[in-house]
Motif scaffolding. Structure first.
Motif: not given
Length: 117
Positions: A5-6, A25-31, A68-72, A91-95
């Motif tokens: 998260i940035q 701006t909230l930027s986030y990416r899932l690895d 989210m893998l590509n970054g949003a 919280q969504a990523c917790d699932s």
């Protein structure tokens, strides 16, 4: 799995150069680990919804695993909204680990001892 998260901010200027406040701006990416990425690839989970929004009274998917893998990113007008949206994403990523574990358990047997803890 890791969620990156940035947060950033930009000052909004009027036509005469005066400050009109800020946007945030909230930027986030899932690895994902290679094993998790393998599950996503095998079961084609790129369109699996992670977060939802409401549009005209209807709940619709917002973020997906693929997005989210590509970054949003999302830009909002208040820090409070940024923090609220950030918490929804966390919280969504917790699932997701639960989803990956269930998918990886197909073909096996789950044993549940009672009373459950």
């Amino acid at each position: 799995m890791r969620l990156n998260i940035q947060r950033s901010q930009n000052e909004v200027r009027g036509m005469l150069g005066g400050s009109k406040g800020f946007t945030f701006t909230l930027s986030y990416r899932l690895d994902l680990t290679p094993a998790e990425r393998g599950v996503v690839d095998k079961y084609k989970l790129f369109d699996y919804p992670v977060t939802f929004s409401t549009f005209q009274g209807t709940r619709v998917p917002d973020d997906t695993i693929g997005k989210m893998l590509n970054g949003a990113s999302q830009t909002v007008n208040s820090v409070e909204t940024l923090l609220k949206n950030e918490e929804v994403i966390k919280q969504a990523c917790d699932s997701l680990p639960i989803l990956f574990n269930v998918i990886q358990s197909f073909g096996g047997t789950e044993v549940i001892d009672y009373p459950r803890k």
